[in-house]
Design an enzyme around this catalytic site. Structure first.
Site, PDB file in Angstrom:
ATOM      1  CG  ASN A   1      85.769   2.149  92.042  1.00  0.00           C
ATOM      2  OD1 ASN A   1      84.954   2.614  92.835  1.00  0.00           O
ATOM      3  ND2 ASN A   1      85.490   1.942  90.775  1.00  0.00           N
TER       4      ASN A   1
ATOM      5  CG  HIS B   1      84.286  -0.434  84.633  1.00  0.00           C
ATOM      6  ND1 HIS B   1      84.498  -1.450  85.543  1.00  0.00           N
ATOM      7  CD2 HIS B   1      84.748   0.701  85.232  1.00  0.00           C
ATOM      8  CE1 HIS B   1      85.072  -0.943  86.632  1.00  0.00           C
ATOM      9  NE2 HIS B   1      85.233   0.344  86.471  1.00  0.00           N
TER      10      HIS B   1
END
Length: 494
Positions: free
Chosen positions: A347, A378
């Site tokens: 990521n 998140h």
């Protein structure tokens, strides 16, 4: 958790592809996601060929990218896509009305606050992941872009050049964008569904046709025998990434389905399986969970490249590189010999965002604050916080081991090879141990998992931090050096 009746075909977006979903036995939200990305891929090729900067104005390119992006969002997420548009317009107002010294703070608080509220509501709407793709994904990417632009606008207008790092100077935005530029940057069809986040100046250079040219000017082409600048094509890079995407899809449809993460907390499995075998199976199920990320991120990268966006320059061998927007480096992930190396190659664009908006700007405890921001971004599932708090502990312990021990193993090749093998095994197991709660989401299975492996990584990390001396962090040293340089400049000015 037992799957609810009808869940495989549930979606908040269009039901046009419901027959295909039924035929393949794949959830409709996933079918819509893949369909939009494949259509975006075709649109990207068309965009690069027929709406290139030599054929269309920047305004036309902005408008096309924005309108298609809005359509994809509505197709995939239905009326829930209104959350994307509300957040975008709220922060456009902040960007134009807030004072420059506070623009990054207000934008950050509003964007992260709205995202967090949506994460909370998402638990009640979708419970623990009935939908694997919902509006929160695009909202998370838009939050990254909003805060990135706000910080870079603050750097460009509200700070002196000598206060900035070299990267901050390069990416600083010197004027507020127009509404069309702003909407295009946040909602363009290339990144609306799966990202990645990119820098505003890079995106505008791409739209205006300066993106590739700027990178090519960094090379002396006359020395290489060229009479003029080459015209690098992304086709090869796109084809390679589509191959990776296809392999990842096949692995997802086979490996992922057959090795679910929940099996590692199955009572029968725990009763019959020795500790070391459990660790081995943990590695297998973690590997099985990766293909869906490899698929989504590599396809998103290919979409951007197909449009002509993502050129990063020329490597030492003279090869054109199209990895400016790449979100992962699979080889480096699978061969990582340190926790830091793994994180830096997983990521990637989110890690870059965390660095630019948090780590580089945090007045204290940058590592801890960065992990906490990552968890908040998140979502609010408890498993995320177990993962990121564990990640803080393991990162600090890994850093202490590396700083105190690595130099003893560099004196000979056999020692270095042995060190690399051991650190690879430990790194891969540490990552598996850390990310398991991220997949499980809830508290009960997370605690059950950690109990089953005796909290061994937590205990070992704490012992390392207690026994090994901690050296000063480079972040603190760099901050002190920057402050010394600024004081020097100020004293000269006087």
């Amino acid at each position: 958790m037992a799957e609810q009746p009808g869940a495989p075909h549930r979606t908040t977006g269009s039901t046009l592809l419901h027959p295909l979903s039924t035929l393949l036995g794949i959830p409709l939200d996933q079918i819509n996601f893949v369909a939009c990305q494949l259509f975006a891929l075709l649109a990207a090729f068309w965009f690069r060929i027929y709406l290139s900067p030599s054929h269309a104005s920047s305004a036309v390119r902005h408008a096309f990218a924005t309108l298609f992006g809005i359509y994809f969002a509505v197709f995939c997420f239905g009326w829930y896509s209104i959350h994307l548009f509300v957040l975008v317009m709220m922060n456009y107002g902040i960007m134009n009305m807030a004072s420059i010294p506070n623009i990054h703070r207000y934008s950050f608080v509003v964007a992260m606050g709205y995202l967090t509220l949506c994460h909370i509501s998402r638990i009640y709407i979708f419970h623990y992941g009935i939908l694997t793709t919902d509006f929160s994904g695009p909202l998370m990417i838009i939050t990254q872009k909003i805060t990135t632009l706000a910080c870079q606008l603050h750097d460009g207008i509200g700070r002196q050049a000598e206060e900035l790092t070299a990267e901050q100077n390069r990416l600083a935005v010197k004027s507020r964008p127009s509404l069309l530029e702003y909407l295009s940057y946040l909602l363009n069809f290339m990144s609306i569904i799966a990202g990645p986040c990119s820098n505003y100046k890079d995106y505008i250079a791409f739209i205006e046709g300066r993106h590739v040219h700027m990178k090519l000017l960094e090379v002396n082409w006359k020395q290489k025998g060229y009479d003029r600048l080459p015209d690098p094509s992304p086709t090869g890079a796109v084809m390679y990434k589509l191959f990776i995407t296809l392999v990842s899809l096949i692995l997802f449809l086979t490996l992922t389905k057959n090795f679910p993460m929940v099996y590692i907390i199955d009572n029968e499995f725990l009763d019959k399986t020795p500790f070391l075998s459990r660790l081995g199976y943990l590695y297998v199920v973690t590997q099985a969970a990766k293909p869906k990320y490899y698929f989504a991120w590599t396809l998103a990268d290919a979409v951007n490249n197909a449009a002509g966006y993502g050129f990063s320059g020329v490597d030492e061998r003279g090869t054109f590189r199209w990895d400016l927007l790449s979100n992962l480096n699979i080889w480096n992930i699978e061969t990582a010999t340190s926790f830091k190396m793994y994180i830096e190659n997983w990521n990637i664009q989110t890690a870059a965002w965390l660095k630019r908006v948090c780590y580089d700007r945090a007045p204290w405890y940058p590592t801890a604050l960065t992990f906490i921001l990552s968890a908040l971004w998140h979502g609010i599932y408890p498993g995320y916080y177990f993962t990121f708090l564990t990640g803080i502990l393991i990162t600090l312990a890994a850093r202490a081991i590396r700083n105190n021990c690595r130099h003893y193993f560099l004196s000979s090749v056999p020692l270095k090879i042995a060190y690399d093998i051991v650190t690879w095994v430990v790194t891969q197991l540490a990552v598996c141990y850390t990310v398991a709660p991220f997949v499980m989401l809830a508290v009960e299975p997370t605690i059950k998992f950690y109990k089953s492996v005796y909290f061994h990584m937590h205990i070992l990390s704490i012992l390392v931090l207690l026994l090994l001396p901690i050296r000063p962090q480079t972040h603190s040293l760099r901050r002190a050096q920057n402050q010394a340089m600024m004081n020097s400049v100020k004293s000269k000015d006087k």
